[in-house]
Design an enzyme around this catalytic site. Sequence first.
Site, PDB file in Angstrom:
ATOM      1  N   GLU A 151       0.657  -1.305  -0.068  1.00 49.51           N
ATOM      2  CA  GLU A 151       0.241   0.159  -0.012  1.00 49.51           C
ATOM      3  C   GLU A 151       0.983   1.321  -0.085  1.00 49.51           C
ATOM      4  O   GLU A 151       2.069   1.361   0.477  1.00 49.51           O
ATOM      5  CB  GLU A 151      -0.826  -0.029   1.372  1.00 49.51           C
ATOM      6  CG  GLU A 151      -1.857  -1.196   1.248  1.00 49.51           C
ATOM      7  CD  GLU A 151      -2.910  -1.358   0.003  1.00 49.51           C
ATOM      8  OE1 GLU A 151      -2.846  -1.874  -0.794  1.00 49.51           O
ATOM      9  OE2 GLU A 151      -3.797  -0.243   0.413  1.00 49.51           O
ATOM     10  N   ASP A 156     -19.865   2.021  17.169  1.00 45.98           N
ATOM     11  CA  ASP A 156     -18.927   3.134  17.015  1.00 45.98           C
ATOM     12  C   ASP A 156     -20.027   4.567  16.893  1.00 45.98           C
ATOM     13  O   ASP A 156     -20.945   4.476  16.943  1.00 45.98           O
ATOM     14  CB  ASP A 156     -17.591   2.827  16.370  1.00 45.98           C
ATOM     15  CG  ASP A 156     -16.516   3.470  16.888  1.00 45.98           C
ATOM     16  OD1 ASP A 156     -16.250   4.674  17.011  1.00 45.98           O
ATOM     17  OD2 ASP A 156     -15.347   2.779  17.439  1.00 45.98           O
ATOM     18  N   ASP A 161     -10.978   4.044   0.384  1.00 47.71           N
ATOM     19  CA  ASP A 161     -10.365   2.793   0.953  1.00 47.71           C
ATOM     20  C   ASP A 161     -11.359   1.928   1.745  1.00 47.71           C
ATOM     21  O   ASP A 161     -10.963   0.801   1.915  1.00 47.71           O
ATOM     22  CB  ASP A 161      -9.147   3.227   1.894  1.00 47.71           C
ATOM     23  CG  ASP A 161      -7.850   2.537   1.572  1.00 47.71           C
ATOM     24  OD1 ASP A 161      -7.844   1.528   0.707  1.00 47.71           O
ATOM     25  OD2 ASP A 161      -6.781   2.754   2.017  1.00 47.71           O
ATOM     26  N   HIS A 204     -14.028   8.555  14.709  1.00 48.71           N
ATOM     27  CA  HIS A 204     -13.309   7.259  15.608  1.00 48.71           C
ATOM     28  C   HIS A 204     -13.768   6.129  14.565  1.00 48.71           C
ATOM     29  O   HIS A 204     -12.922   5.348  14.531  1.00 48.71           O
ATOM     30  CB  HIS A 204     -14.268   7.475  16.897  1.00 48.71           C
ATOM     31  CG  HIS A 204     -13.542   6.395  17.892  1.00 48.71           C
ATOM     32  ND1 HIS A 204     -13.875   5.192  18.100  1.00 48.71           N
ATOM     33  CD2 HIS A 204     -12.176   6.710  18.677  1.00 48.71           C
ATOM     34  CE1 HIS A 204     -13.296   4.794  18.676  1.00 48.71           C
ATOM     35  NE2 HIS A 204     -12.214   5.475  19.412  1.00 48.71           N
ATOM     36  N   LYS A 226      -9.298  -1.415   2.106  1.00 50.40           N
ATOM     37  CA  LYS A 226      -8.941  -2.421   0.879  1.00 50.40           C
ATOM     38  C   LYS A 226      -7.635  -2.618   0.696  1.00 50.40           C
ATOM     39  O   LYS A 226      -6.706  -1.847   0.832  1.00 50.40           O
ATOM     40  CB  LYS A 226      -9.634  -1.554  -0.402  1.00 50.40           C
ATOM     41  CG  LYS A 226     -11.217  -1.734  -0.422  1.00 50.40           C
ATOM     42  CD  LYS A 226     -11.875  -1.331  -2.095  1.00 50.40           C
ATOM     43  CE  LYS A 226     -11.679   0.071  -1.939  1.00 50.40           C
ATOM     44  NZ  LYS A 226     -12.674   0.461  -3.065  1.00 50.40           N
ATOM     45  N   ASP A 239      -5.372  -2.407  -2.169  1.00 52.09           N
ATOM     46  CA  ASP A 239      -5.695  -2.042  -3.583  1.00 52.09           C
ATOM     47  C   ASP A 239      -4.110  -1.010  -4.058  1.00 52.09           C
ATOM     48  O   ASP A 239      -4.330  -0.434  -5.005  1.00 52.09           O
ATOM     49  CB  ASP A 239      -6.820  -1.083  -3.669  1.00 52.09           C
ATOM     50  CG  ASP A 239      -6.661  -0.065  -2.698  1.00 52.09           C
ATOM     51  OD1 ASP A 239      -5.982   0.051  -1.998  1.00 52.09           O
ATOM     52  OD2 ASP A 239      -7.758   0.670  -2.990  1.00 52.09           O
ATOM     53  N   LYS A 269      -3.327   1.452  -2.611  1.00 50.02           N
ATOM     54  CA  LYS A 269      -3.516   3.000  -2.243  1.00 50.02           C
ATOM     55  C   LYS A 269      -3.927   3.104  -1.011  1.00 50.02           C
ATOM     56  O   LYS A 269      -4.590   2.133  -0.531  1.00 50.02           O
ATOM     57  CB  LYS A 269      -4.552   3.430  -3.442  1.00 50.02           C
ATOM     58  CG  LYS A 269      -4.412   3.317  -4.822  1.00 50.02           C
ATOM     59  CD  LYS A 269      -5.610   3.653  -5.573  1.00 50.02           C
ATOM     60  CE  LYS A 269      -5.378   3.362  -7.015  1.00 50.02           C
ATOM     61  NZ  LYS A 269      -6.386   3.283  -7.881  1.00 50.02           N
ATOM     62  N   SER A 301      -8.773   1.593  21.652  1.00 44.51           N
ATOM     63  CA  SER A 301      -9.683   1.571  20.730  1.00 44.51           C
ATOM     64  C   SER A 301      -9.189   1.279  19.309  1.00 44.51           C
ATOM     65  O   SER A 301     -10.166   0.508  18.408  1.00 44.51           O
ATOM     66  CB  SER A 301     -10.364   3.245  20.178  1.00 44.51           C
ATOM     67  OG  SER A 301     -11.002   3.475  21.249  1.00 44.51           O
TER      68      SER A 301
HETATM   69 CA    CA Z   1      -5.817   0.580   0.391  1.00 49.54          CA
END
Ligand code: CA
Length: 682
Positions: A163, A196, A205, A234, A245, A247, A249, A409
């Site tokens: 990524e 949440d 993403d 959050h 993802k 991908d 990116k 968290s």
């Molecule tokens: Ca990604």
Amino acid sequence: MKISFVNFRHFKKYLSMIAIIFIVAIFFLLYSCTNKLNNSSNLNNISDTSKDTSSQEDYFNDRLIVGYEDENKIPDILSLLDGEIILHIPELNAVSVKIKQNVENVINNLSKMGNISKYGIRYVELSHKRYLEPAYKSKEPEVSLSKELITVSYFEYANYTGESLDFYQWGHRVVGIKSAWAENLFGDNIVVAVLDTGVDGTNPDLQGQITEGYRPLYDFIVPPNSDSSYGGAHGTHVAGIIAAKLDGKGVVGVAPKAKIMPIVIFENGGWYIGDDYTAKGIIWAVNHGAKVLSNSWGGAGYSQILKDAFDYALEKGVTVVVAAGNSTSSQMFLYPANYPGIIQVGAAEFNGGNVKTAYFSNGSPMITIAAPGRNILSTMPQIGSKGYDSDSFVCSENGGYYGFMSGTSMATPYVSGIVALLLQKYPNAKPWQIRKIIQSSALDIDEPGIDERSGYGVVQAEVVNGRLPAIGGTDFIVHTTDYFGSWDIQSVFVSLVGTSTDNRQVRYFAKTNKDGLAKFISIDRGVYNIFVGGPDSFESSKGLITQCLRKEEERQYDFKNYNLSDLNTLDVKLSSSAIITLESKLANMKLVFQNMLKPSTDTTAYTYVDFSSTSSYDFSKLSGKYYIKAEINQPVMSDITLSGTIIINGSKIPIFGAITKGSTSTILRDRIGDYWTVFGGE
Ligand code: CA
């Protein structure tokens, strides 16, 4: 399992550099500790006061949660409480009622009404306030993560995940996420509910990663892949840690083919919707296919409705993952972190050579595991979204927004994502099997072996190659009744303290419900001392209707060295001893014991004792909640004062009453109350 992260080839060469960086890092850490602690408490206060004017209370003072016996009695309950129904959860036989009066007064009054089940009520409790657990949030990492640091102390720097923001995803290296991906485990279509602030599904993403969700406060279905970040950034951050993802990116989540189900329990302004609505959200998630519940929130106050909701999930095989909290303390009474059967997660940090538990991460005897939770880079809501946060930056490759956060968290979704990977491989695994397999593969940190800050250590993705344990977990139920088994006793505290079969010191706690049941679903087998105490005489101040008024009426029982692998239910019969003595005898006086647990029309509710020739009576054989009335034949000409004692379970309590002029009877009471709770006996 123990792995060294230090690459010794480079270690010597950079030793002096590490030392310098380490000192600088410590300086910044200490500096940021003080600031962040202050900031986080401010954050909590802001979200607390933004909506509710009664910010001093740790519960909502305009509503009560009522468990009912029978749905048909709901109208009666509403008129009794002088309230209106705002929420109904049939799965839990509970309603939330908006009331006009002070909630504590209503609970106290109900406690004095005797057998509330005649009104169809199982329990009444407060709706507590709870909080998100962020310790830090910024577009910059809290402690600088230099390329050199990662290169030297970790392993050769390389784009680990592929990524574009890979560099900052140190946590993926620490958990070794690619060892799961190499097995073709990406969490395919496992639904993880994120309870949440909602999730911005328009972040590039997260697009395609978000399934239908729910806003329990408005009974509103959130469409897939939409922006539901009503309560802030959050939840979007949490969601990205689980399922951003893969991908090339931005960032990637640990389970990039899992589906996120947003359950919005922190609404506009970031305020908590209450235990009642949250319970409804939990039920909705379970009923709509969630296999994991990811909970990066918590607070004080045991809640029966939340306990029932999480038990509903556990009993249906849903794994529950909960943050330990960020108050830099040791805690055993934060919920949901301390409900039995869940996975409780601490936060680990990496700041040069070592992985260790983060300073803010709460300790607890029941921490299951730690996971990366400091300087975690993940998705943030897009500009223009409901939860947009200026503490975020744009990634040029995809136009997505990202930011850093620290806290348990962030550690919690790491574990939730890895649970999704395991559930892809073992779709029918029980929650305790998931918990145990995760424990067994942990990377030991902090003190050698299990400790109360990191539990078994840092979660490892390699766990997917492990074998699902066939034994080691169980459901266990304690049933409390009176001596004769004639009534179930609510709000008895049950603690299990002992050693699990994998040799951990374990502590579980639950209260009995109206059916007298304290449930421990999907817990560890082991040998435990079982402590049963109560019913709690202070209960009414904390919610739930009180069963007894006095500390002296509470009972305590210990069951030593119980082997839970042999035992699934423990029946505990409470017993009492009770003797009443009056100082003065009156001609023709009798005492009438009236059991409030029975209808007043039931003749068996009454026990009559002639007190004209005797001055004391042992009523240890009686079981129930009793008014004791002194009664004579003729109206008296002038006030007559009665005094004496009740020795209950060995403790002497002064009692008094006055038959006033013209009347024939008085209730005998002490300074605390006018009824007496006894459980029967020989
Ligand atoms: Ca990604």
